[in-house]
Design a protein around this motif. Structure first.
Motif, short mmCIF file in Angstrom:
data_model
loop_
_atom_site.label_atom_id
_atom_site.label_comp_id
_atom_site.label_asym_id
_atom_site.label_seq_id
_atom_site.Cartn_x
_atom_site.Cartn_y
_atom_site.Cartn_z
N ASN A 104 -4.32 8.74 -3.27
CA ASN A 104 -4.36 8.45 -4.71
C ASN A 104 -5.78 8.13 -5.17
O ASN A 104 -6.21 8.53 -6.25
N LEU A 105 -6.49 7.37 -4.34
CA LEU A 105 -7.88 7.01 -4.67
C LEU A 105 -8.80 8.21 -4.52
O LEU A 105 -9.71 8.42 -5.33
N ASP A 106 -8.56 9.01 -3.48
CA ASP A 106 -9.36 10.23 -3.28
C ASP A 106 -9.19 11.19 -4.46
O ASP A 106 -10.13 11.89 -4.85
N HIS A 107 -7.99 11.20 -5.03
CA HIS A 107 -7.67 12.11 -6.13
C HIS A 107 -8.58 11.88 -7.34
O HIS A 107 -8.92 12.83 -8.06
N VAL A 108 -8.97 10.64 -7.56
CA VAL A 108 -9.86 10.33 -8.69
C VAL A 108 -11.32 10.20 -8.23
O VAL A 108 -12.16 9.68 -8.94
N ALA A 162 -7.57 -5.31 -8.62
CA ALA A 162 -6.73 -4.30 -9.27
C ALA A 162 -5.32 -4.32 -8.71
O ALA A 162 -5.09 -4.78 -7.59
N PRO A 163 -4.36 -3.79 -9.45
CA PRO A 163 -2.96 -3.75 -8.96
C PRO A 163 -2.83 -2.85 -7.74
O PRO A 163 -3.71 -2.04 -7.46
N PRO A 164 -1.72 -2.96 -7.00
CA PRO A 164 -1.47 -2.07 -5.87
C PRO A 164 -1.50 -0.61 -6.30
O PRO A 164 -0.99 -0.26 -7.37
N THR A 165 -2.06 0.24 -5.47
CA THR A 165 -2.26 1.65 -5.82
C THR A 165 -0.97 2.43 -5.98
O THR A 165 -0.86 3.31 -6.83
N LEU A 166 0.04 2.14 -5.15
CA LEU A 166 1.28 2.92 -5.19
C LEU A 166 2.23 2.48 -6.30
O LEU A 166 3.17 3.19 -6.63
#
Length: 233
Positions: free
Chosen positions: A197-201, A158-162
């Motif tokens: 960001n990952l925790d948010h979803v 997957a692309p970079p999270t930020l």
């Protein structure tokens, strides 16, 4: 015309499986397997905070490590903005993930065999104008379910999270996430934000891979680990 196999990027777990680095990737594979106590981890996404941290390299070597245990593995290049897997394995990217999601190709038409036994690849396909929408689609979810019928492990690059929201979207469709962090490049607050960001979803973060550790320290630790093991025999 297919790219020349002479131009493909070397994968250390395939080229030199007895190296300390290859052993580190096998340890990562084992740690992931041990983390799946109560539920299966079949679909695993690999991402990073920013670009150039080694997420695709980590994913590729992890895929080979799984394939070396005779598991059937498929890698999906879901980095629809800057795909690299077709370069790594030196295959065509004329069709791929976007071709399936857009209904222009069937699954059996885009799954490509690689030069590594037990390892298949679905490249990104043509870069679309709407990557996030494609990855969020029901067809993407259905594709992952279909792949579970034929493969033991599905690894998603997957692309970079930020950089974009794509990785957060893909994370919701996966059983677990590996976050790759470049120890000498990424600042602590960026890594924390990527995790947030990952925790948010509500992504299930299986662990963090710390890349580009100080070589001298890493080698002395490796020697110490095996040195003590040998002395206890």
């Amino acid at each position: 015309m297919l790219p020349s196999t002479n131009n493909r990027r070397p994968i250390i777990t395939h080229e030199n499986p007895k190296s300390p680095i290859s052993e580190a990737y096998r340890t990562l594979r084992t740690n992931i397997q041990f983390s799946a106590i109560d539920e299966e981890l079949r679909v695993i996404m690999v991402t990073s905070a920013g670009p150039g941290e080694g997420k695709s390299t980590t994913l590729t070597n992890l895929a080979v490590a799984y394939a070396q245990t005779d598991m059937k593995v498929v890698v999906i290049d879901a980095d629809l903005r800057k795909p690299t897997m077709h370069h790594t394995f030196s295959v065509t990217n004329r069709w791929g993930l976007t071709s399936i999601i857009s209904g222009q190709a069937k699954l059996n038409e885009v799954v490509q065999q690689t030069y590594v036994d037990n390892l298949s690849l679905i490249t990104s396909g043509p870069i679309p104008p709407n990557p996030s929408e494609m990855l969020a689609s029901k067809r993407m979810t259905a594709l992952l379910e279909d792949l579970k019928q034929s493969f033991d492990i599905i690894l998603v690059d997957a692309p970079p999270t930020l950089a974009v929201t794509d990785s957060q979207i893909v994370a919701t469709k996966c059983d677990g996430v590996i976050l790759v962090v470049d120890s000498g490049k990424v600042k602590r607050d960026m890594a924390i934000k990527a995790k947030a960001n990952l925790d948010h979803v509500k992504a299930r973060i299986l662990g963090v891979v710390l890349n580009n550790m100080d070589r001298k320290n890493a080698e002395s630790y490796y020697y110490y680990y095996y040195g003590t093991s040998e002395s206890q025999k």
